[in-house]
Design an enzyme around this catalytic site. Structure first.
Site, PDB file in Angstrom:
ATOM      1  N   SER A 171       0.604  -1.320   0.163  1.00 15.01           N
ATOM      2  CA  SER A 171      -0.026   0.104  -0.004  1.00 15.01           C
ATOM      3  C   SER A 171       1.039   1.289   0.009  1.00 15.01           C
ATOM      4  O   SER A 171       1.844   1.284  -0.682  1.00 15.01           O
ATOM      5  CB  SER A 171      -0.989   0.060   1.258  1.00 15.01           C
ATOM      6  N   ASP A 433      -8.506  -5.223  -5.990  1.00  9.25           N
ATOM      7  CA  ASP A 433      -8.058  -4.179  -5.273  1.00  9.25           C
ATOM      8  C   ASP A 433      -8.076  -2.738  -5.961  1.00  9.25           C
ATOM      9  O   ASP A 433      -7.388  -2.614  -7.216  1.00  9.25           O
ATOM     10  CB  ASP A 433      -6.747  -4.190  -4.879  1.00  9.25           C
ATOM     11  N   HIS A 458      -6.110  -6.219  -1.785  1.00  9.66           N
ATOM     12  CA  HIS A 458      -5.024  -5.578  -1.387  1.00  9.66           C
ATOM     13  C   HIS A 458      -3.893  -6.199  -0.754  1.00  9.66           C
ATOM     14  O   HIS A 458      -4.102  -6.952   0.282  1.00  9.66           O
ATOM     15  CB  HIS A 458      -5.705  -4.479  -0.595  1.00  9.66           C
TER      16      HIS A 458
END
Length: 490
Positions: A171, A433, A458
């Site tokens: 991320s 994601d 994710h």
């Protein structure tokens, strides 16, 4: 709260639900946590502290502070590489020093494993509070300089000067991993930049467009039902006579008050967040680090939205909200924008948004944008446009829309956005994601490969392996390891 090292970019939902205990879902698709996800059976490493500079870009400022880090030497063999896990926009979780794919790699190559918590998050407090004046020391550039200084000093003190360092992150920390290799190539040999949104943008309606497609991948009718419910709710918000019923339907903590467009937008975004969060983390394995709610999946939400026994789609939408509250043991839903403003403007380290909310929104207002607006016809929600997000920058930090736009442009100018020119960085992303829309999903060069994993969400490749993992996820993890093997020989 344990959000690292795969950051919590969908921070509002996390802020609301992260502290509560998960319940068992009623509908098919709400899986239970598997046996291997209990972290209580392993002793977690002790936190350690590193003396860090407050401002790396002002030689006249000699102020210092203590930054938290963790060490795992279990797999290290003399001469082996050093793996550095990068913390992000939340407290660093020591569970990642005991579990995760990176440790599987570390065991195979004899790596020393370190994890550095991001400044201003968790217990890494560079300043006395979170005032806007102090937050000027919070940026990705300062964070990268923290990593660089940490790498140099740890190499000297631990005798690792000639070791090859590999950066890992997911991320926002995935972006940092890529940028660390880009900006400090003499310090980091290779990077695994998972689910990394490397392109900054003020308006990010594509996020909700991916949410639509991800819901539709389960059931083509699902996003249509969500949109119909959201539109119905938006219409009812125009009539104050409906507020009592809405308050009851969604089990609000106080009677709904819609006095401004910000009030309406916050309420609508809060409810949309139920779907956004589940899509972003669908069927992942975050439970090992204590994250709750991982038993709720796209399949489960779409099953609930398709349950005609509950009545019209609006009623099913309300049922989703009640399910989320039940799952996280919430007695009621606080949908008050005024309360949210109160929490977000509290500058104390003991404040309700000090876990990361106030800090991360500051970073979006001064570096990244990333605002998941409804400014697109190809997404299932209504009522929280870009102006709603941008206004918060002014209200919370006195950052104007013009300053925000300029800051985002500077970020892409500094880091190159999609046009990264470097070597030995791999970019894994999950097709489900929504953040993959701002990431690298196709090879830039043979030395800057992408790993696009269909059916996963994710940071899926970072979590511990399970027997139920999709074959393409298993292959992706293996492919990343082969790349690391190859690069460590270079």
């Amino acid at each position: 709260m344990a959000f690292q090292p795969c950051g919590w970019l969908l921070w509002k939902v996390t802020l609301l639900f992260s502290l509560f205990v998960v319940g068992e879902g009623k509908y098919k698709g709400f899986r239970k946590l598997s046996q291997g996800e209990d972290i209580s059976r392993r002793a977690l490493p002790e936190e350690q502290w590193f003396t860090q500079k407050l401002d790396h870009f002002n030689g006249a400022d000699s102020r210092e502070w203590k930054q938290r880090y963790f060490v795992n030497e279990a797999f290290y063999k003399p001469g082996g590489p050093v793996f550095l896990m990068i913390g992000g926009e939340g407290p660093a979780s020591p569970a990642w020093m005991q579990y995760g794919t990176w440790l599987t790699y570390a065991e195979k190559v004899g790596a020393l494993c370190l994890m550095l918590e991001h400044r201003f998050y968790g217990k890494s407090h560079p300043t006395v509070d979170l005032s806007t004046d102090n937050l000027r020391f919070l940026s990705s550039r300062q964070a990268l300089a923290d990593l660089a200084h940490f790498r140099v000093v740890m190499s000297e003190t631990r005798g690792l000067t000639n070791r090859k360092w590999v950066a890992f992150g997911g991320s926002y920390p995935g972006s940092l991993a890529a940028w660390f290799r880009l900006k400090y190539p003499h310090l980091v040999h290779a990077s695994v930049a998972t689910s990394a949104p490397v392109y900054a943008t003020v308006n990010f309606p594509e996020y909700l467009e991916v949410v639509w497609r991800s819901l539709a991948s389960e059931n083509a009718e699902c996003p249509l039902l969500v949109k119909k419910a959201s539109d119905t709710l938006m219409e009812r918000l125009k009539d104050p006579k409906t507020y009592d019923n809405i308050t009851k339907d969604f089990n609000l903590c106080s009677k709904l008050q819609i006095q401004t467009e910000m009030d309406s937008a916050y309420f609508l975004e809060t409810l949309a967040g139920n779907f956004m969060d589940v899509v972003q983390y669908n069927e992942d394995n975050r439970g090992f680090e204590g994250v709750m709610g991982t038993n709720i999946t796209i399949k489960g939400l779409c099953g609930l939205m398709g349950d005609t026994s509950l009545g019209e789609p609006y009623n099913r939408y309300a049922a989703v909200s009640r399910l989320m509250m039940e799952t996280f043991s919430l007695k009621c839903l606080d949908a008050s924008f005024n309360n949210y403003v109160r929490d977000m403007t509290n500058t104390s380290w003991d404040g309700p948004a000090a876990g990361g909310g106030r800090q991360w929104v500051y970073q979006t207002c001064t570096e990244f944008g990333f605002y998941q607006s409804t400014d697109s016809p190809n997404q299932p929600f209504t009522g929280f446009p870009l102006v709603y997000h941008v206004k918060q920058c002014a209200d919370f930090y006195n950052v104007s829309s013009g300053q925000l736009a300029e800051a985002v442009a500077q970020t892409n100018e500094y880091y190159a956005g999609y046009d990264i020119r470097s070597t030995r960085i791999v970019f894994p992303n999950g097709a489900i994601d929504p953040w993959h829309a701002l990431g690298i999903t196709k090879d830039i060069t043979p030395d800057l490969p992408a790993v696009f994993i269909k059916g996963t969400a994710h940071c899926a490749n970072m979590y511990p392996a399970r027997s139920e993992d999709l074959p393409q996820l298993v292959l992706a993890r293996d492919h990343i390891y082969l790349l690391l093997q190859q690069w460590l020989k270079q």
